[in-house]
Motif scaffolding. Sequence first.
Motif, PDB file in Angstrom:
ATOM      1  N   GLY A 167      51.596  38.297  35.229  1.00 45.65           N
ATOM      2  CA  GLY A 167      50.448  38.613  34.360  1.00 45.65           C
ATOM      3  C   GLY A 167      49.235  37.757  34.673  1.00 45.65           C
ATOM      4  N   GLU A 168      49.461  36.469  34.918  1.00 44.76           N
ATOM      5  CA  GLU A 168      48.352  35.578  35.286  1.00 44.76           C
ATOM      6  C   GLU A 168      47.811  35.916  36.670  1.00 44.76           C
ATOM      7  OE1 GLU A 168      48.940  31.370  34.728  1.00 44.76           O
ATOM      8  OE2 GLU A 168      50.111  31.706  32.903  1.00 44.76           O
ATOM      9  N   VAL A 169      48.707  36.277  37.585  1.00 44.88           N
ATOM     10  CA  VAL A 169      48.279  36.664  38.936  1.00 44.88           C
ATOM     11  C   VAL A 169      47.406  37.907  38.861  1.00 44.88           C
ATOM     12  CG1 VAL A 169      49.067  37.438  41.210  1.00 44.88           C
ATOM     13  CG2 VAL A 169      50.317  35.634  40.001  1.00 44.88           C
ATOM     14  N   TYR A 170      47.816  38.869  38.025  1.00 44.58           N
ATOM     15  CA  TYR A 170      47.041  40.099  37.846  1.00 44.58           C
ATOM     16  C   TYR A 170      45.634  39.778  37.349  1.00 44.58           C
ATOM     17  CZ  TYR A 170      45.591  44.665  36.122  1.00 44.58           C
ATOM     18  OH  TYR A 170      44.889  45.821  35.893  1.00 44.58           O
ATOM     19  N   GLY A 171      45.528  38.919  36.344  1.00 51.79           N
ATOM     20  CA  GLY A 171      44.215  38.555  35.799  1.00 51.79           C
ATOM     21  C   GLY A 171      43.324  37.890  36.829  1.00 51.79           C
ATOM     22  N   GLU A 172      43.901  36.974  37.617  1.00 46.79           N
ATOM     23  CA  GLU A 172      43.119  36.298  38.650  1.00 46.79           C
ATOM     24  C   GLU A 172      42.699  37.274  39.742  1.00 46.79           C
ATOM     25  OE1 GLU A 172      43.511  32.634  41.850  1.00 46.79           O
ATOM     26  OE2 GLU A 172      45.006  32.826  40.262  1.00 46.79           O
ATOM     27  N   LEU A 173      43.608  38.155  40.126  1.00 47.68           N
ATOM     28  CA  LEU A 173      43.299  39.126  41.171  1.00 47.68           C
ATOM     29  C   LEU A 173      42.220  40.104  40.723  1.00 47.68           C
ATOM     30  CD1 LEU A 173      44.224  39.608  44.020  1.00 47.68           C
ATOM     31  CD2 LEU A 173      45.787  41.318  43.151  1.00 47.68           C
ATOM     32  N   LYS A 174      42.247  40.476  39.452  1.00 49.88           N
ATOM     33  CA  LYS A 174      41.221  41.381  38.925  1.00 49.88           C
ATOM     34  C   LYS A 174      39.844  40.742  39.064  1.00 49.88           C
ATOM     35  CE  LYS A 174      39.894  44.118  34.978  1.00 49.88           C
ATOM     36  NZ  LYS A 174      40.225  44.614  33.659  1.00 49.88           N
ATOM     37  N   SER A 175      39.755  39.446  38.783  1.00 50.02           N
ATOM     38  CA  SER A 175      38.457  38.769  38.898  1.00 50.02           C
ATOM     39  C   SER A 175      38.024  38.643  40.360  1.00 50.02           C
ATOM     40  CB  SER A 175      38.516  37.395  38.240  1.00 50.02           C
ATOM     41  OG  SER A 175      39.355  36.527  38.969  1.00 50.02           O
ATOM     42  N   VAL A 176      38.976  38.664  41.302  1.00 48.18           N
ATOM     43  CA  VAL A 176      38.638  38.594  42.724  1.00 48.18           C
ATOM     44  C   VAL A 176      38.243  39.967  43.262  1.00 48.18           C
ATOM     45  CG1 VAL A 176      39.594  38.174  45.027  1.00 48.18           C
ATOM     46  CG2 VAL A 176      40.080  36.573  43.179  1.00 48.18           C
ATOM     47  N   LEU A 177      39.012  40.997  42.896  1.00 42.57           N
ATOM     48  CA  LEU A 177      38.758  42.339  43.435  1.00 42.57           C
ATOM     49  C   LEU A 177      37.509  42.994  42.858  1.00 42.57           C
ATOM     50  CD1 LEU A 177      42.314  43.943  43.586  1.00 42.57           C
ATOM     51  CD2 LEU A 177      40.908  43.185  45.488  1.00 42.57           C
ATOM     52  N   GLN A 178      37.270  42.813  41.562  1.00 41.57           N
ATOM     53  CA  GLN A 178      36.117  43.446  40.949  1.00 41.57           C
ATOM     54  C   GLN A 178      35.109  42.384  40.565  1.00 41.57           C
ATOM     55  OE1 GLN A 178      38.288  45.723  37.868  1.00 41.57           O
ATOM     56  NE2 GLN A 178      37.402  47.515  38.843  1.00 41.57           N
ATOM     57  N   PRO A 179      33.920  42.431  40.982  1.00 41.24           N
ATOM     58  CA  PRO A 179      33.260  43.467  41.762  1.00 41.24           C
ATOM     59  C   PRO A 179      33.121  43.124  43.248  1.00 41.24           C
ATOM     60  CG  PRO A 179      31.585  42.125  40.740  1.00 41.24           C
ATOM     61  CD  PRO A 179      32.932  41.522  40.377  1.00 41.24           C
ATOM     62  N   SER A 180      33.737  42.039  43.740  1.00 37.66           N
ATOM     63  CA  SER A 180      33.507  41.649  45.139  1.00 37.66           C
ATOM     64  C   SER A 180      34.013  42.679  46.141  1.00 37.66           C
ATOM     65  CB  SER A 180      34.138  40.286  45.423  1.00 37.66           C
ATOM     66  OG  SER A 180      35.549  40.367  45.332  1.00 37.66           O
ATOM     67  N   CYS A 181      35.139  43.349  45.860  1.00 37.60           N
ATOM     68  CA  CYS A 181      35.675  44.362  46.781  1.00 37.60           C
ATOM     69  C   CYS A 181      35.550  45.766  46.213  1.00 37.60           C
ATOM     70  CB  CYS A 181      37.154  44.090  47.073  1.00 37.60           C
ATOM     71  SG  CYS A 181      37.461  42.574  47.958  1.00 37.60           S
ATOM     72  N   ILE A 182      35.957  45.921  44.975  1.00 41.53           N
ATOM     73  CA  ILE A 182      35.971  47.236  44.340  1.00 41.53           C
ATOM     74  C   ILE A 182      34.888  47.252  43.261  1.00 41.53           C
ATOM     75  CG2 ILE A 182      37.366  48.887  43.043  1.00 41.53           C
ATOM     76  CD1 ILE A 182      39.840  47.472  44.264  1.00 41.53           C
ATOM     77  N   PRO A 183      33.912  48.151  43.367  1.00 41.98           N
ATOM     78  CA  PRO A 183      32.819  48.162  42.391  1.00 41.98           C
ATOM     79  C   PRO A 183      33.259  48.660  41.021  1.00 41.98           C
ATOM     80  CG  PRO A 183      32.619  50.009  43.902  1.00 41.98           C
ATOM     81  CD  PRO A 183      33.770  49.184  44.389  1.00 41.98           C
ATOM     82  N   HIS A 184      32.488  48.274  40.006  1.00 37.45           N
ATOM     83  CA  HIS A 184      32.708  48.769  38.645  1.00 37.45           C
ATOM     84  C   HIS A 184      31.995  50.110  38.523  1.00 37.45           C
ATOM     85  CE1 HIS A 184      34.587  45.247  36.860  1.00 37.45           C
ATOM     86  NE2 HIS A 184      33.675  44.488  37.435  1.00 37.45           N
ATOM     87  N   SER A 185      32.544  51.157  39.122  1.00 36.76           N
ATOM     88  CA  SER A 185      31.905  52.467  39.057  1.00 36.76           C
ATOM     89  C   SER A 185      32.959  53.547  38.867  1.00 36.76           C
ATOM     90  CB  SER A 185      31.097  52.740  40.328  1.00 36.76           C
ATOM     91  OG  SER A 185      31.952  52.781  41.448  1.00 36.76           O
ATOM     92  N   GLN A 186      32.491  54.723  38.489  1.00 42.31           N
ATOM     93  CA  GLN A 186      33.384  55.859  38.264  1.00 42.31           C
ATOM     94  C   GLN A 186      34.151  56.189  39.539  1.00 42.31           C
ATOM     95  OE1 GLN A 186      33.723  57.225  35.308  1.00 42.31           O
ATOM     96  NE2 GLN A 186      35.128  58.841  35.886  1.00 42.31           N
ATOM     97  N   GLY A 187      35.463  56.309  39.455  1.00 42.06           N
ATOM     98  CA  GLY A 187      36.279  56.679  40.607  1.00 42.06           C
ATOM     99  C   GLY A 187      36.757  55.512  41.444  1.00 42.06           C
ATOM    100  N   ALA A 188      36.218  54.324  41.206  1.00 44.14           N
ATOM    101  CA  ALA A 188      36.644  53.141  41.959  1.00 44.14           C
ATOM    102  C   ALA A 188      37.773  52.474  41.197  1.00 44.14           C
ATOM    103  CB  ALA A 188      35.472  52.187  42.157  1.00 44.14           C
ATOM    104  N   THR A 189      38.999  52.860  41.507  1.00 47.44           N
ATOM    105  CA  THR A 189      40.144  52.358  40.761  1.00 47.44           C
ATOM    106  C   THR A 189      41.099  51.607  41.676  1.00 47.44           C
ATOM    107  OG1 THR A 189      41.401  54.390  41.094  1.00 47.44           O
ATOM    108  CG2 THR A 189      40.036  54.262  39.118  1.00 47.44           C
ATOM    109  N   TRP A 190      41.970  50.854  41.052  1.00 49.35           N
ATOM    110  CA  TRP A 190      43.040  50.169  41.771  1.00 49.35           C
ATOM    111  C   TRP A 190      44.204  50.020  40.813  1.00 49.35           C
ATOM    112  CZ3 TRP A 190      44.590  45.020  40.543  1.00 49.35           C
ATOM    113  CH2 TRP A 190      43.809  44.388  39.575  1.00 49.35           C
ATOM    114  N   GLY A 191      45.386  49.816  41.365  1.00 49.00           N
ATOM    115  CA  GLY A 191      46.566  49.663  40.540  1.00 49.00           C
ATOM    116  C   GLY A 191      47.425  48.528  41.063  1.00 49.00           C
TER     117      GLY A 191
END
Length: 156
Positions: free
Chosen positions: A95-119
């Motif tokens: 759970g902590e890894v997920y939170g840290e990874l979310k802060s790394v991936l968005q917005p540096s790699c994956i933009p906060h836009s419609q259709g830009a998703t990750w799982g």
Amino acid sequence: MVDGEVEPPRQYIDMFWLDASERNGVVYLYGKVKVPIQAKGGAKPQQSFMYQSCCVIIPNNQRNLFVLPRIKSDGSKPSMEEEEEDATVERYPIGEVYGELKSVLQPSCIPHSQGATWGAKPVTRTYAFEDPSIPREECQYLKVVYDAKYPVPDRH
């Protein structure tokens, strides 16, 4: 096949693969394919072959990242031998890894836009390559999947 029957079209191609590259999530495979040529002359036509260069383009790929949680540290840094001896190494929860990874991936790699998703989901894997700093036994990783048109995150 009986004479006169038409062979059904093939859904694949035989290719001798030479090289590959990736650009913006599209994979390019370079190689050679065997192409029939009809030999002229003689009473009985003979079929022979030549090899033609080709490039296969594979769009719509997904990136898969396998993230191994860091080891929890008590302030002192254990050596590689100590880590190998101590099989009960405590790692950060997924759970902590997920939170840290979310802060790394968005917005540096994956933009906060419609259709830009990750799982992401936790998976158990055994590592089989040459890096000695990664444990060989089964470990829990966070598997992250997203569209390959987005870049790979920085290693640091």
